[in-house]
Scaffold this motif. Structure first.
Motif, PDB file in Angstrom:
ATOM      1  N   MET A  65      54.353  89.722  15.714  1.00  0.00           N
ATOM      2  CA  MET A  65      54.724  88.336  16.061  1.00  0.00           C
ATOM      3  C   MET A  65      54.759  87.427  14.838  1.00  0.00           C
ATOM      4  N   ASN A  66      54.011  87.797  13.788  1.00  0.00           N
ATOM      5  CA  ASN A  66      53.940  86.910  12.634  1.00  0.00           C
ATOM      6  C   ASN A  66      55.294  86.730  11.950  1.00  0.00           C
ATOM      7  N   ASP A  67      56.103  87.779  11.966  1.00  0.00           N
ATOM      8  CA  ASP A  67      57.393  87.696  11.291  1.00  0.00           C
ATOM      9  C   ASP A  67      58.545  87.405  12.246  1.00  0.00           C
ATOM     10  N   PHE A  68      58.217  87.031  13.501  1.00  0.00           N
ATOM     11  CA  PHE A  68      59.273  86.691  14.470  1.00  0.00           C
ATOM     12  C   PHE A  68      59.780  85.284  14.179  1.00  0.00           C
ATOM     13  N   PRO A  69      61.106  85.111  14.076  1.00  0.00           N
ATOM     14  CA  PRO A  69      61.665  83.799  13.683  1.00  0.00           C
ATOM     15  C   PRO A  69      61.597  82.765  14.804  1.00  0.00           C
ATOM     16  N   LEU A  70      60.490  82.055  14.895  1.00  0.00           N
ATOM     17  CA  LEU A  70      60.357  80.973  15.875  1.00  0.00           C
ATOM     18  C   LEU A  70      61.205  79.778  15.439  1.00  0.00           C
ATOM     19  N   SER A  71      61.685  78.987  16.417  1.00  0.00           N
ATOM     20  CA  SER A  71      62.485  77.808  16.082  1.00  0.00           C
ATOM     21  C   SER A  71      62.459  76.823  17.231  1.00  0.00           C
ATOM     22  N   ASN A  72      62.897  75.611  16.943  1.00  0.00           N
ATOM     23  CA  ASN A  72      62.939  74.563  17.966  1.00  0.00           C
ATOM     24  C   ASN A  72      63.933  74.884  19.081  1.00  0.00           C
ATOM     25  N   SER A  73      64.908  75.733  18.801  1.00  0.00           N
ATOM     26  CA  SER A  73      65.902  76.067  19.821  1.00  0.00           C
ATOM     27  C   SER A  73      65.257  76.713  21.045  1.00  0.00           C
ATOM     28  N   MET A  74      64.128  77.374  20.855  1.00  0.00           N
ATOM     29  CA  MET A  74      63.424  78.020  21.963  1.00  0.00           C
ATOM     30  C   MET A  74      62.794  76.992  22.903  1.00  0.00           C
ATOM     31  N   LEU A  75      62.661  75.760  22.421  1.00  0.00           N
ATOM     32  CA  LEU A  75      62.012  74.701  23.206  1.00  0.00           C
ATOM     33  C   LEU A  75      63.037  73.830  23.921  1.00  0.00           C
ATOM     34  N   ILE A  76      64.211  74.354  24.162  1.00  0.00           N
ATOM     35  CA  ILE A  76      65.268  73.603  24.831  1.00  0.00           C
ATOM     36  C   ILE A  76      64.788  73.056  26.171  1.00  0.00           C
ATOM     37  N   SER A  77      65.153  71.832  26.442  1.00  0.00           N
ATOM     38  CA  SER A  77      64.829  71.205  27.727  1.00  0.00           C
ATOM     39  C   SER A  77      66.139  70.946  28.472  1.00  0.00           C
ATOM     40  N   PRO A  78      66.443  71.734  29.479  1.00  0.00           N
ATOM     41  CA  PRO A  78      67.743  71.616  30.161  1.00  0.00           C
ATOM     42  C   PRO A  78      67.980  70.206  30.706  1.00  0.00           C
ATOM     43  N   ARG A  79      69.184  69.699  30.476  1.00  0.00           N
ATOM     44  CA  ARG A  79      69.538  68.383  31.003  1.00  0.00           C
ATOM     45  C   ARG A  79      69.807  68.448  32.501  1.00  0.00           C
ATOM     46  N   GLU A  80      70.315  69.564  32.936  1.00  0.00           N
ATOM     47  CA  GLU A  80      70.647  69.753  34.346  1.00  0.00           C
ATOM     48  C   GLU A  80      69.940  71.007  34.834  1.00  0.00           C
ATOM     49  N   VAL A  81      69.044  70.842  35.794  1.00  0.00           N
ATOM     50  CA  VAL A  81      68.270  71.969  36.304  1.00  0.00           C
ATOM     51  C   VAL A  81      68.492  72.091  37.801  1.00  0.00           C
ATOM     52  N   SER A  82      69.080  73.186  38.213  1.00  0.00           N
ATOM     53  CA  SER A  82      69.249  73.467  39.636  1.00  0.00           C
ATOM     54  C   SER A  82      68.576  74.797  39.927  1.00  0.00           C
ATOM     55  N   PHE A  83      68.223  75.009  41.181  1.00  0.00           N
ATOM     56  CA  PHE A  83      67.523  76.237  41.542  1.00  0.00           C
ATOM     57  C   PHE A  83      68.377  77.444  41.189  1.00  0.00           C
ATOM     58  N   SER A  84      67.793  78.366  40.415  1.00  0.00           N
ATOM     59  CA  SER A  84      68.534  79.530  39.961  1.00  0.00           C
ATOM     60  C   SER A  84      67.571  80.626  39.552  1.00  0.00           C
ATOM     61  N   ALA A  85      68.008  81.878  39.706  1.00  0.00           N
ATOM     62  CA  ALA A  85      67.214  83.021  39.268  1.00  0.00           C
ATOM     63  C   ALA A  85      67.309  83.224  37.765  1.00  0.00           C
ATOM     64  N   TRP A  86      68.043  82.360  37.060  1.00  0.00           N
ATOM     65  CA  TRP A  86      68.277  82.512  35.620  1.00  0.00           C
ATOM     66  C   TRP A  86      67.441  81.554  34.777  1.00  0.00           C
ATOM     67  N   LEU A  87      66.742  80.617  35.403  1.00  0.00           N
ATOM     68  CA  LEU A  87      66.078  79.546  34.651  1.00  0.00           C
ATOM     69  C   LEU A  87      65.118  80.070  33.589  1.00  0.00           C
ATOM     70  N   GLY A  88      64.402  81.140  33.895  1.00  0.00           N
ATOM     71  CA  GLY A  88      63.399  81.649  32.968  1.00  0.00           C
ATOM     72  C   GLY A  88      63.964  82.215  31.678  1.00  0.00           C
ATOM     73  N   HIS A  89      65.283  82.417  31.613  1.00  0.00           N
ATOM     74  CA  HIS A  89      65.899  82.981  30.406  1.00  0.00           C
ATOM     75  C   HIS A  89      66.583  81.930  29.530  1.00  0.00           C
ATOM     76  N   ILE A  90      66.510  80.680  29.912  1.00  0.00           N
ATOM     77  CA  ILE A  90      67.182  79.630  29.151  1.00  0.00           C
ATOM     78  C   ILE A  90      66.648  79.508  27.722  1.00  0.00           C
ATOM     79  N   PRO A  91      65.321  79.570  27.491  1.00  0.00           N
ATOM     80  CA  PRO A  91      64.848  79.514  26.086  1.00  0.00           C
ATOM     81  C   PRO A  91      65.427  80.629  25.225  1.00  0.00           C
ATOM     82  N   PHE A  92      65.511  81.848  25.766  1.00  0.00           N
ATOM     83  CA  PHE A  92      66.090  82.944  24.988  1.00  0.00           C
ATOM     84  C   PHE A  92      67.578  82.703  24.748  1.00  0.00           C
ATOM     85  N   ALA A  93      68.296  82.177  25.759  1.00  0.00           N
ATOM     86  CA  ALA A  93      69.726  81.911  25.599  1.00  0.00           C
ATOM     87  C   ALA A  93      69.966  80.954  24.436  1.00  0.00           C
ATOM     88  N   SER A  94      69.147  79.907  24.354  1.00  0.00           N
ATOM     89  CA  SER A  94      69.295  78.934  23.270  1.00  0.00           C
ATOM     90  C   SER A  94      68.984  79.586  21.918  1.00  0.00           C
TER      91      SER A  94
END
Length: 340
Positions: free
Chosen positions: A1-30
Motif C-alpha cells: 500500500m505504501n507505493d500505491f498512487p493515492l490522489s484526490n480523484s479517489m475522494l470524488i463527491s458525486p453531484r448527482e446520486v441516485s439509487f444504483s448498484a454501481w455507487l460503490g465503484h465511483i471512487p475507482f472510476a474517478s
C-alpha cells in the motif's frame, strides 16, 4: 500500500446520486480516469446513469479532453426490469445541462452503435448491459476491434450468481487471457487490461492481484465507495422524511377538514331533528284541527238534516191546511142552492 498512487480523484463527491448498484465503484472510476487519461469512454448499458455521470464528472473536474458515450435503449431488460421514457428523459435533461460538451447519449442497441466508432478508438469500455453469459460475451467480442492499444475493459456484477447472471462465468474465462484484477464489493467489478500498452499503476494492481496482494486495495476502494453509498442512503432517508412530513401535513389538513365536516354534519343532524319535531307538532295540530272540523261538520250535517225534516213537515202541514180549505170551498160550490 505504501507505493500505491493515492490522489484526490479517489475522494470524488458525486453531484448527482441516485439509487444504483454501481455507487460503490465511483471512487475507482474517478481514479481510473486520472490514471488512464482515456480519449474516449464507451459505456454499454447505462440505466439511471450513476457510472456514466461519474465518468463525466471525473473528466470535467480533472480537465481532461475525454469524450464519454452512453449507449442504451433505455427500455430495460429481464435483469434491470422494463420501464418507460421517464428515466431516459430525466438523465438526458441532466446530461444536457451539465455535460453536453464532453458526452453523448446514444439511444440504440449496442451492435447498432458499432459503425459510429472507428477501430482502435476506444480507451475505456464499460460493459453493464444484459448480464447473461452469452450477452456479455457478445458485447466484449463485438466491441473488441474498437479497443485501442491501451484499452481497459470493466465488467460490472462479476460477483452476482443468481437470476441467470453469467458475468462471473465469462469473467473467470476472459480474466485468464489478459492481465486483470477484480473488486469484490458492490456486486463485483472486473478490470481487464486488454491493450498491449499498460498504464503502470493498473499493471501494478494486476500484478498484486496475481500475487495475492490485492486485498488492501479492494478494501480501500470498498471503504471509499461505502461513504458514497451512505450519502445516497442519507439522501434517500431525508427524501423519505420530507415525503413523510408532507404526508403528515396532508393528513393533518385532511383530519381538520374531516373534523369540521363532522361538526357540520352534527349541526345538520340537530337541525334535521328540530325540523322533524316541528313537523310532528304541525302534523299533530293539523290532526286536531281536522278532528275539530270533522265534529263541526257532523253537527252541521245534523242541523241541516233536522232543518230539512222540519221544513218538510211544515210544508206538508201548510199544504194539508190549504187542501182542506180548497175542499171546503169546492163542497160549498157543489152543494144545491137551497141547501146552502
Amino acid at each position: 500500500m505504501n507505493d500505491f498512487p493515492l490522489s484526490n480523484s479517489m475522494l470524488i463527491s458525486p453531484r448527482e446520486v441516485s439509487f444504483s448498484a454501481w455507487l460503490g465503484h465511483i471512487p475507482f472510476a474517478s481514479w481510473l480516469v486520472e490514471q488512464l487519461q482515456p480519449q474516449s469512454i464507451v459505456e454499454l448499458g447505462t440505466h439511471r446513469g450513476s457510472s456514466f455521470l461519474a465518468f463525466c464528472q471525473a473528466v470535467q473536474e480533472q480537465g481532461q479532453t475525454t469524450r464519454v458515450f452512453a449507449i442504451d435503449t433505455w427500455e430495460g431488460d429481464e435483469h434491470a426490469g422494463y420501464y418507460g421514457d421517464e428515466i431516459y428523459n430525466t438523465l438526458r435533461d441532466y446530461q444536457q445541462r451539465n455535460y453536453a460538451g464532453i458526452s453523448e447519449m446514444l439511444r440504440m442497441r449496442f451492435n447498432e452503435a458499432l459503425p459510429y466508432f472507428a477501430d482502435g478508438s476506444v480507451d475505456l469500455l464499460h460493459i453493464d448491459g444484459l448480464h447473461t453469459y452469452d450477452a456479455v460475451r457478445e458485447d466484449f467480442e463485438s466491441w473488441l476491434p474498437k479497443l485501442s492499444d491501451r484499452a481497459v475493459v470493466i465488467f460490472h456484477d462479476t460477483c452476482v450468481r443468481e437470476r441467470g447472471f453469467g458475468v462471473w462465468q465469462y469473467w473467470s474465462e476472459i480474466s485468464r487471457q489478459y492481465p486483470a484484477f477484480e473488486f469484490t464489493h458492490t456486486h463485483g467489478l472486473g478490470v481487464l487490461l486488454v491493450g498491449r500498452q499498460h498504464v503502470p499503476a493498473l499493471a501494478d494492481l494486476a500484478a498484486r492481484a496475481g500475487a495475492g496482494g490485492f486485498a488492501p486495495i479492494n478494501r480501500l476502494f470498498d471503504v471509499l465507495g461505502s461513504n458514497i453509498k451512505r450519502a445516497e442512503e442519507i439522501e434517500r432517508v431525508q427524501a423519505g422524511l420530507t415525503d413523510a412530513r408532507s404526508e403528515v401535513n396532508r393528513l393533518g389538513t385532511l383530519g381538520h377538514e374531516l373534523q369540521q365536516r363532522c361538526l357540520q354534519l352534527e349541526q345538520e343532524v340537530r337541525d334535521g331533528r328540530e325540523r322533524v319535531r316541528l313537523a310532528e307538532e304541525q302534523l299533530q295540530l293539523q290532526r286536531q284541527q281536522a278532528e275539530q272540523s270533522a265534529v263541526t261538520m257532523e253537527g252541521l250535517r245534523r242541523v241541516v238534516a233536522e232543518e230539512r225534516t222540519r221544513s218538510t213537515e211544515d210544508v206538508q202541514a201548510l199544504l194539508s191546511t190549504q187542501l182542506d180549505a180548497q175542499k171546503q170551498k169546492l163542497d160549498k160550490l157543489l152543494r144545491p142552492w137551497w141547501r146552502r
